[in-house]
Motif scaffolding. Structure first.
Motif, short mmCIF file in Angstrom:
data_model
loop_
_atom_site.label_atom_id
_atom_site.label_comp_id
_atom_site.label_asym_id
_atom_site.label_seq_id
_atom_site.Cartn_x
_atom_site.Cartn_y
_atom_site.Cartn_z
N HIS A 7 38.26 38.89 51.52
CA HIS A 7 39.30 38.49 50.57
C HIS A 7 38.71 38.26 49.18
O HIS A 7 39.09 37.31 48.50
CB HIS A 7 40.00 37.21 51.06
N LEU A 8 37.77 39.11 48.78
CA LEU A 8 37.13 38.92 47.47
C LEU A 8 37.83 39.76 46.41
O LEU A 8 38.35 40.84 46.71
CB LEU A 8 35.65 39.35 47.54
N CYS A 9 37.84 39.28 45.17
CA CYS A 9 38.39 40.07 44.06
C CYS A 9 37.45 41.25 43.79
O CYS A 9 36.34 41.30 44.34
CB CYS A 9 38.57 39.23 42.80
N GLU A 10 37.87 42.16 42.91
CA GLU A 10 37.07 43.37 42.74
C GLU A 10 35.65 43.07 42.26
O GLU A 10 34.69 43.57 42.82
CB GLU A 10 37.79 44.31 41.76
N SER A 11 35.54 42.20 41.24
CA SER A 11 34.19 42.00 40.70
C SER A 11 33.31 41.23 41.68
O SER A 11 32.11 41.51 41.80
CB SER A 11 34.24 41.35 39.31
N ASP A 54 39.15 33.35 44.15
CA ASP A 54 39.07 33.92 45.50
C ASP A 54 39.23 32.81 46.54
O ASP A 54 39.92 32.98 47.55
CB ASP A 54 37.71 34.59 45.73
N ARG A 55 38.59 31.69 46.27
CA ARG A 55 38.66 30.60 47.25
C ARG A 55 40.04 29.98 47.30
O ARG A 55 40.52 29.58 48.34
CB ARG A 55 37.58 29.55 46.98
N LEU A 56 40.69 29.94 46.13
CA LEU A 56 42.05 29.42 46.07
C LEU A 56 42.99 30.31 46.90
O LEU A 56 43.79 29.83 47.71
CB LEU A 56 42.51 29.39 44.61
N ASN A 57 42.86 31.62 46.72
CA ASN A 57 43.69 32.56 47.49
C ASN A 57 43.35 32.49 48.97
O ASN A 57 44.23 32.50 49.84
CB ASN A 57 43.47 34.00 47.01
N PHE A 58 42.05 32.40 49.26
CA PHE A 58 41.62 32.38 50.65
C PHE A 58 42.08 31.10 51.34
O PHE A 58 42.40 31.11 52.53
CB PHE A 58 40.10 32.51 50.73
N ARG A 59 42.13 30.03 50.58
CA ARG A 59 42.56 28.74 51.12
C ARG A 59 43.93 28.89 51.79
O ARG A 59 44.16 28.36 52.88
CB ARG A 59 42.64 27.75 49.94
#
Ligand code: ATP
Ligand code: MG
Length: 417
Positions: free
Chosen positions: A223-227, A169-174
């Motif tokens: 921007h969090l994944c489902e879990s 999530d942090r990688l994508n959010f970055r």
């Protein structure tokens, strides 16, 4: 004359301090957390690998200790306790999980000293190591909330919460955040640097103009994944069900790089700009410290000095433990000193709090004045007459009443009052 080192403090009255540490330790024991004690010095690399190279703590606040020649390992006074606790966990091969521990640590950070911010300060650090369950986050946060509100009687504090998601999530959010930052040319130099090295850190910036720009920044909780999204929901729902109030603060990232998922802070309006008195979150440090398997954990730390600042304002409302009644033994002449010392020894053996005036050159009057300043309930006067008759004069300092009693009856007389 010497003066204390910049950013350090002398504590000359520990009654509030001990109220905080004793109350907290008892409360944590009640929740089956065990107290541990960690070294004051650790390897510099431990913090570089855990806290992160881009953080202020590692980048510019470390107290590196000058080593004797020949030693290649750099060591420092520890700036925080989580990495040490994790090091101890791995080094001691702890098996029974979760490992629930706490410690009181003196920490060192080369910061700009101001109210509530010192270069040497003290924390109570609490960790639950070896658990993935988000319910442990709920348990820790609600336990802290109970400690602050019902045990330490802190009023008017707030709990702020954020969720940083998993590594992915942090990688994508970055990427999302970097795009936003590239379209924001007016951010400060540090933030510009961080926008390429460690963009999440920009939220730590102290500059007001940066902070006002970040009001419109994308929020990681969106921007969090489902879990992770489910865990974030569960965290909020369960805290609500336990009656723990909180506010969501999307720009809360905390000053250390090792957090993922839950991060939180407790803040108080009594503290001015250093408003946070407790911070914590979920982290995975084991693999960064060389373990083959990941060990998820959740922890928090509260600053003793900041809680002191809060409690000093409501000290009168607290039930601080009362000092035991004091008896002061006064030999009237130096010839009676040894008898007075024997009497005092006997009081100590019977757990009676006492002091003794050993001042050979003063008059009886000035000895009495000195004794009075100690605030005793009773004074035990021993002159030549008392010595010869195996007795003492017991003076009640409240009523000024005096009675001559046998030395062997002194303890029982004092205990019966
Ligand atoms: P801050 O944002 O105030 O710098 P922090 O995020 O650096 O705090 P942590 O490292 O999480 O703080 O430590 C937890 C607690 O330790 C803080 O909430 C605070 O009470 C206390 N603390 C941290 N740094 C200091 C300091 N320099 N002096 C006194 N207390 C401190
Ligand atoms: Mg800090």
């Amino acid at each position: 004359m010497f003066q204390k080192i910049k950013g350090t403090q002398d504590f000359l009255d520990l009654s509030l301090w001990q109220f905080i540490t004793k109350t907290s330790a008892e409360y944590l024991n009640l929740h089956n957390f065990n107290q541990i004690k960690l070294p004051a010095i650790e390897s510099v690399d431990l913090f570089k690998r855990s806290v992160g190279l881009e953080t202020d703590i590692v980048n510019k606040e470390m107290f590196v200790v000058e080593q004797r020649t020949g030693s290649s390992e750099q060591i420092c006074l520890k700036p925080e306790a989580t990495a040490s606790t994790m090091r101890a966990f791995l080094e001691n091969g702890i098996q029974n999980l979760p490992w629930k521990v706490f410690s009181f640590d003196t920490l060192f950070r080369y910061e700009r000293p101001q109210k509530g911010r010192y270069r040497e300060f003290n924390q109570c650090n609490i960790e639950t190591i070896g658990t993935e369950s988000i319910s442990q986050d709920v348990a820790l946060i609600s336990m802290l909330d109970g400690l602050f509100s019902t045990k330490l009687k802190i009023n008017n504090y707030a709990l702020v919460l954020n969720f940083l998601g998993c590594q992915n999530d942090r990688l994508n959010f970055r990427e999302v955040l970097t795009n936003f930052l590239q379209a924001s040319p007016n951010i400060c130099e540090t933030c510009q640097k961080r926008s390429t090295t460690n963009p999440l850190r920009i939220f730590d910036c102290k500059s007001e103009s940066c902070q006002s720009i970040y009001q419109n920044a994308p929020k990681i909780i969106n921007h969090l994944c489902e879990s992770c999204g489910q865990e974030w929901q569960q965290l909020q729902n369960h805290l609500e069900l336990l009656g723990v109030s909180f506010a969501i603060k999307p720009e809360l990232v905390r000053g250390l790089d090792y957090y993922n998922k839950t991060v939180f802070e407790f803040t108080s309006s009594h503290l001015g700009s250093q408003s946070s008195f407790c911070g914590g979150g979920r982290y995975e440090l084991a693999t960064q410290l060389g373990s083959k398997t990941a060990v998820p954990a959740i922890g928090a730390a509260f600053g003793i000095e900041r809680i002191l600042l809060i409690l000093e304002q409501i000290q009168d409302k607290l039930l601080l433990s009362q000092k035991p009644a004091l008896t002061v033994v006064i030999p009237l002449n130096p010839e009676q000193n040894i008898l007075a010392l024997l009497v005092a020894q006997n009081l100590a053996q019977h757990n009676l709090a006492h002091d003794i005036i050993l001042d050979d050159t003063s008059s009886v009057k000035s000895k009495m004045r000195k004794a009075n300043k100690l605030g005793p309930i009773y004074c035990v006067l021993i002159g030549q007459q008392e010595q010869e008759s195996n007795s003492v004069t017991l003076k009640n300092m409240v009523t000024s009443e005096e009675q001559l009693i046998k030395q062997i009856d002194l303890v029982s007389t004092l205990k019966n009052h």
